[in-house]
Design a protein around this motif. Structure first.
Motif, PDB file in Angstrom:
ATOM      1  N   SER A 188     -23.168  10.031 -12.316  1.00  0.00           N
ATOM      2  CA  SER A 188     -23.912  10.940 -12.872  1.00  0.00           C
ATOM      3  C   SER A 188     -23.804  12.040 -12.309  1.00  0.00           C
ATOM      4  CB  SER A 188     -25.525  10.524 -13.018  1.00  0.00           C
ATOM      5  OG  SER A 188     -25.898  10.457 -11.697  1.00  0.00           O
ATOM      6  N   LEU A 189     -23.775  12.277 -10.985  1.00  0.00           N
ATOM      7  CA  LEU A 189     -23.762  13.304  -9.906  1.00  0.00           C
ATOM      8  C   LEU A 189     -22.374  14.094 -10.245  1.00  0.00           C
ATOM      9  CD1 LEU A 189     -25.069  12.184  -6.531  1.00  0.00           C
ATOM     10  CD2 LEU A 189     -25.997  13.794  -8.377  1.00  0.00           C
ATOM     11  N   ILE A 190     -21.166  13.240 -10.430  1.00  0.00           N
ATOM     12  CA  ILE A 190     -19.951  13.814 -10.618  1.00  0.00           C
ATOM     13  C   ILE A 190     -19.853  14.442 -12.105  1.00  0.00           C
ATOM     14  CG2 ILE A 190     -17.411  13.331 -11.094  1.00  0.00           C
ATOM     15  CD1 ILE A 190     -17.608  10.914  -9.064  1.00  0.00           C
ATOM     16  N   SER A 191     -20.473  13.883 -12.986  1.00  0.00           N
ATOM     17  CA  SER A 191     -20.584  14.480 -14.476  1.00  0.00           C
ATOM     18  C   SER A 191     -21.394  15.727 -14.142  1.00  0.00           C
ATOM     19  CB  SER A 191     -21.479  13.400 -15.317  1.00  0.00           C
ATOM     20  OG  SER A 191     -21.506  14.042 -16.632  1.00  0.00           O
ATOM     21  N   SER A 192     -22.320  15.997 -13.535  1.00  0.00           N
ATOM     22  CA  SER A 192     -23.222  17.191 -13.374  1.00  0.00           C
ATOM     23  C   SER A 192     -22.297  18.245 -12.429  1.00  0.00           C
ATOM     24  CB  SER A 192     -24.321  17.038 -12.522  1.00  0.00           C
ATOM     25  OG  SER A 192     -25.453  16.158 -13.072  1.00  0.00           O
ATOM     26  N   MET A 193     -21.482  17.951 -11.641  1.00  0.00           N
ATOM     27  CA  MET A 193     -20.534  18.683 -10.931  1.00  0.00           C
ATOM     28  C   MET A 193     -19.533  19.005 -11.612  1.00  0.00           C
ATOM     29  SD  MET A 193     -19.944  16.192  -7.306  1.00  0.00           S
ATOM     30  CE  MET A 193     -18.865  17.464  -6.635  1.00  0.00           C
ATOM     31  N   ILE A 194     -18.793  18.469 -12.521  1.00  0.00           N
ATOM     32  CA  ILE A 194     -17.967  18.978 -13.550  1.00  0.00           C
ATOM     33  C   ILE A 194     -18.484  19.816 -14.490  1.00  0.00           C
ATOM     34  CG2 ILE A 194     -16.375  18.462 -15.279  1.00  0.00           C
ATOM     35  CD1 ILE A 194     -15.938  15.719 -13.723  1.00  0.00           C
ATOM     36  N   SER A 195     -19.750  19.452 -15.159  1.00  0.00           N
ATOM     37  CA  SER A 195     -20.307  20.441 -16.306  1.00  0.00           C
ATOM     38  C   SER A 195     -20.769  21.791 -15.635  1.00  0.00           C
ATOM     39  CB  SER A 195     -21.373  19.604 -16.940  1.00  0.00           C
ATOM     40  OG  SER A 195     -22.164  19.084 -16.180  1.00  0.00           O
ATOM     41  N   LEU A 196     -21.410  21.614 -14.724  1.00  0.00           N
ATOM     42  CA  LEU A 196     -22.151  22.771 -14.129  1.00  0.00           C
ATOM     43  C   LEU A 196     -21.131  23.879 -13.486  1.00  0.00           C
ATOM     44  CD1 LEU A 196     -25.494  21.588 -12.683  1.00  0.00           C
ATOM     45  CD2 LEU A 196     -24.918  22.878 -14.964  1.00  0.00           C
ATOM     46  N   SER A 197     -19.995  23.018 -12.815  1.00  0.00           N
ATOM     47  CA  SER A 197     -19.100  24.094 -12.235  1.00  0.00           C
ATOM     48  C   SER A 197     -18.099  24.856 -13.101  1.00  0.00           C
ATOM     49  CB  SER A 197     -18.254  23.219 -11.096  1.00  0.00           C
ATOM     50  OG  SER A 197     -17.381  22.082 -11.741  1.00  0.00           O
ATOM     51  N   ASP A 198     -18.015  24.235 -14.527  1.00  0.00           N
ATOM     52  CA  ASP A 198     -17.335  24.718 -15.508  1.00  0.00           C
ATOM     53  C   ASP A 198     -17.849  25.956 -15.825  1.00  0.00           C
ATOM     54  OD1 ASP A 198     -15.308  25.163 -17.536  1.00  0.00           O
ATOM     55  OD2 ASP A 198     -16.093  23.580 -18.749  1.00  0.00           O
ATOM     56  N   SER A 199     -17.917  27.062 -15.151  1.00  0.00           N
ATOM     57  CA  SER A 199     -18.532  28.136 -15.379  1.00  0.00           C
ATOM     58  C   SER A 199     -17.679  29.380 -15.523  1.00  0.00           C
ATOM     59  CB  SER A 199     -19.611  28.708 -14.301  1.00  0.00           C
ATOM     60  OG  SER A 199     -20.111  29.947 -14.261  1.00  0.00           O
ATOM     61  N   PHE A 200     -17.663  30.010 -16.419  1.00  0.00           N
ATOM     62  CA  PHE A 200     -16.936  31.520 -16.677  1.00  0.00           C
ATOM     63  C   PHE A 200     -17.240  32.439 -15.567  1.00  0.00           C
ATOM     64  CE2 PHE A 200     -16.334  35.605 -18.780  1.00  0.00           C
ATOM     65  CZ  PHE A 200     -15.005  35.600 -18.955  1.00  0.00           C
ATOM     66  N   THR A 201     -18.583  32.445 -15.449  1.00  0.00           N
ATOM     67  CA  THR A 201     -19.011  33.393 -14.339  1.00  0.00           C
ATOM     68  C   THR A 201     -18.418  33.214 -13.062  1.00  0.00           C
ATOM     69  OG1 THR A 201     -21.108  33.410 -15.513  1.00  0.00           O
ATOM     70  CG2 THR A 201     -21.094  34.373 -13.432  1.00  0.00           C
ATOM     71  N   LEU A 202     -18.138  32.029 -12.721  1.00  0.00           N
ATOM     72  CA  LEU A 202     -17.862  31.722 -11.244  1.00  0.00           C
ATOM     73  C   LEU A 202     -16.374  32.238 -11.062  1.00  0.00           C
ATOM     74  CD1 LEU A 202     -18.954  28.256 -10.308  1.00  0.00           C
ATOM     75  CD2 LEU A 202     -19.283  30.393  -9.095  1.00  0.00           C
ATOM     76  N   ILE A 203     -15.452  32.447 -12.279  1.00  0.00           N
ATOM     77  CA  ILE A 203     -14.164  32.793 -11.908  1.00  0.00           C
ATOM     78  C   ILE A 203     -14.261  34.330 -11.339  1.00  0.00           C
ATOM     79  CG2 ILE A 203     -11.912  33.462 -13.236  1.00  0.00           C
ATOM     80  CD1 ILE A 203     -13.054  31.559 -15.479  1.00  0.00           C
ATOM     81  N   ALA A 204     -15.413  34.979 -11.517  1.00  0.00           N
ATOM     82  CA  ALA A 204     -15.252  36.223 -10.837  1.00  0.00           C
ATOM     83  C   ALA A 204     -15.273  36.438  -9.340  1.00  0.00           C
ATOM     84  CB  ALA A 204     -16.796  37.150 -11.207  1.00  0.00           C
ATOM     85  N   VAL A 205     -15.594  35.335  -8.532  1.00  0.00           N
ATOM     86  CA  VAL A 205     -15.545  35.328  -7.165  1.00  0.00           C
ATOM     87  C   VAL A 205     -14.033  35.455  -6.720  1.00  0.00           C
ATOM     88  CG1 VAL A 205     -15.745  33.789  -5.232  1.00  0.00           C
ATOM     89  CG2 VAL A 205     -17.614  33.761  -7.016  1.00  0.00           C
ATOM     90  N   PRO A 206     -13.289  34.289  -7.290  1.00  0.00           N
ATOM     91  CA  PRO A 206     -11.678  34.545  -6.660  1.00  0.00           C
ATOM     92  C   PRO A 206     -11.008  35.943  -7.175  1.00  0.00           C
ATOM     93  CG  PRO A 206     -11.710  32.937  -8.319  1.00  0.00           C
ATOM     94  CD  PRO A 206     -13.170  33.119  -8.097  1.00  0.00           C
TER      95      PRO A 206
END
Length: 430
Positions: free
Chosen positions: A43-61
């Motif tokens: 369940s934690l892995i599922s949360s990590m995958i779903s929540l990290s799949d963020s368009f906004t985070l692409i701004a960081v790199p």
């Protein structure tokens, strides 16, 4: 039991000098294995995958890469030169140049250490030849560098926005006023410290340098570099593109200007920049990934509620609670990397701040200011170490010289904490 094991393992891993991302992952894994009733790892892995799949985070790199391209491609150098011509003619002018150049570069890189490296390598040697003490120049550069995480685009604010589900554009706007206020207070502090200790040696040398090239010529040369923050911020607030898309535009624009206009960036250098920025981005994004699982366990263990109850047991006065939150964040900033602190503490402290009447947007600015001060305070003090490596002045000497600027930082912290209207008006206006 769950929270005790989780934080004890995290503390031990950090004491053993594990990277923060690995420490987070180890603490989550050991807690799941050893604590009965802990959620399954699936369940934690599922949360990590779903929540990290963020368009906004692409701004960081994207913004990390844009900042590195601009530093290597000559954009930062031209911004420093422009600042030199704008405010360099007055007494203590080079101190003002340092601050203004940091604010210029902050509007490009979004990173405090990058700002210190770019501005310091150009200005600290010049300030020394003009009669400034090296410890003062280094301390000023380290202090001014913290503006890099307040004036947009700000990488810590992007991470906070993702963690707290707050508009990145609104956070960018909210950071402008504290950043400018810091610059003004640093200038006043510099003028007080310098007083009349510099003789005409400074003004004679500055005048000779300024005569070499007219201000109009310097402005024309810096024109393409100045367009960068205008394109980024104008595009975001004009509704042309999102903060993430602005990062992509900034990268493409910086590469084109650096290669074809200023002609200071080669394809070989671009390859090296892609590699180095990828390493920085991987470190930040791995922190985000493991922190999602860590935050999930923190929520299940009801840590935010326990922290809120502990603070309210001391006082239910919002002024006292905000002061305690500030004190906690200042201490954390001295020992923990900023991105990691935001990721770990946002789910714990944000509910407490909201209960004290501080909105998520205001708390994002308060948290960023607190942790930005950590860039300038030992033992972690990344800005201190970057300034030391550039100037060859010991960290201890810079730490002593930075104390007067610390008062300016605390003044801005108090204003943002207790007078949020000072920066929220800009958000409401736009």
């Amino acid at each position: 039991m769950l929270s005790i094991v989780l934080f004890c393992v995290l503390g031990m891993a950090l004491l053993l000098n594990f990277p923060v991302a690995i420490a987070l992952g180890i603490s989550v894994l050991i807690t799941i294995i050893t604590v009965p009733g802990a959620p399954p790892i699936s369940s934690l892995i599922s949360s990590m995958i779903s929540l990290s799949d963020s368009f906004t985070l692409i701004a960081v790199p994207l913004f990390v890469l844009a900042g590195e391209v601009m530093q290597t491609g000559g954009l930062s150098k031209r911004l420093v030169n422009l600042a030199f011509h704008l405010v360099g003619k007055v007494r203590a002018g080079m101190a003002y140049v340092n601050i203004l150049a940091s604010m210029f570069f902050a509007a490009i890189s979004g990173s405090a250490p990058a700002t210190v490296a770019a501005v310091g390598s150009n200005l600290i040697p010049q300030m020394h030849t003009l009669g400034y003490k090296k410890d003062f120049s280094s301390a000023l550069t380290a202090s001014s560098g913290m503006i890099g995480v307040l004036i947009p685009p700000s990488i810590p604010m992007i991470v906070y926005g993702v963690s707290a589900n707050v508009s990145i554009g609104a956070l960018f706007l909210a950071g402008i006023v504290p950043g400018i206020l810091l610059g003004i207070l640093f200038a006043i502090t510099s003028r007080i410290i310098i007083g009349k200790s510099l003789d005409n040696h400074e003004s004679r040398n500055l005048s000779a340098d300024l005569i070499k090239e007219s201000t109009i010529s310097v402005f024309k040369n810096a024109f393409w570099a100045l367009l960068t923050p205008l394109i980024i911020l104008g595009g975001i607030y004009g509704g042309v593109f999102t903060p993430t898309e602005a990062g992509a535009v900034a990268v493409v624009y910086a590469i084109i200007i650096s290669i074809f206009v200023y002609k200071e960036l080669t394809l070989k250098q671009l390859y090296d920049l892609l590699f180095s920025s990828a390493k920085v981005s991987a470190r930040i994004l791995s922190l985000v990934l493991f922190s999602i699982a860590f935050g999930r366990l923190v929520t299940i263990a009801e840590v935010p509620q326990q922290v809120a109850m502990a603070l309210q047991s001391v006082s239910d006065n919002p002024i006292i609670i905000i002061a305690m939150l500030n004190l906690l964040l200042l201490i954390v900033g001295m020992f923990m990397e900023t991105i990691a602190a935001i990721i770990i503490l946002t789910p714990i402290l944000l509910p407490v701040a909201v209960a004290a009447g501080v909105g998520p947007l205001s708390f994002g600015v308060i948290m960023t200011v607190n942790l930005a001060i950590g860039f300038c305070t030992p033992p972690l003090g990344v800005n201190l170490f970057v300034a030391s490596s550039v100037s060859k002045v010991s960290v201890n000497q810079i730490s002593k010289a930075i104390l007067p600027f610390g008062f300016s930082m605390l003044i801005v912290l108090l204003i943002t904490s207790y007078f949020p209207e000072s920066f929220l008006f800009l958000v409401n206006l736009l």
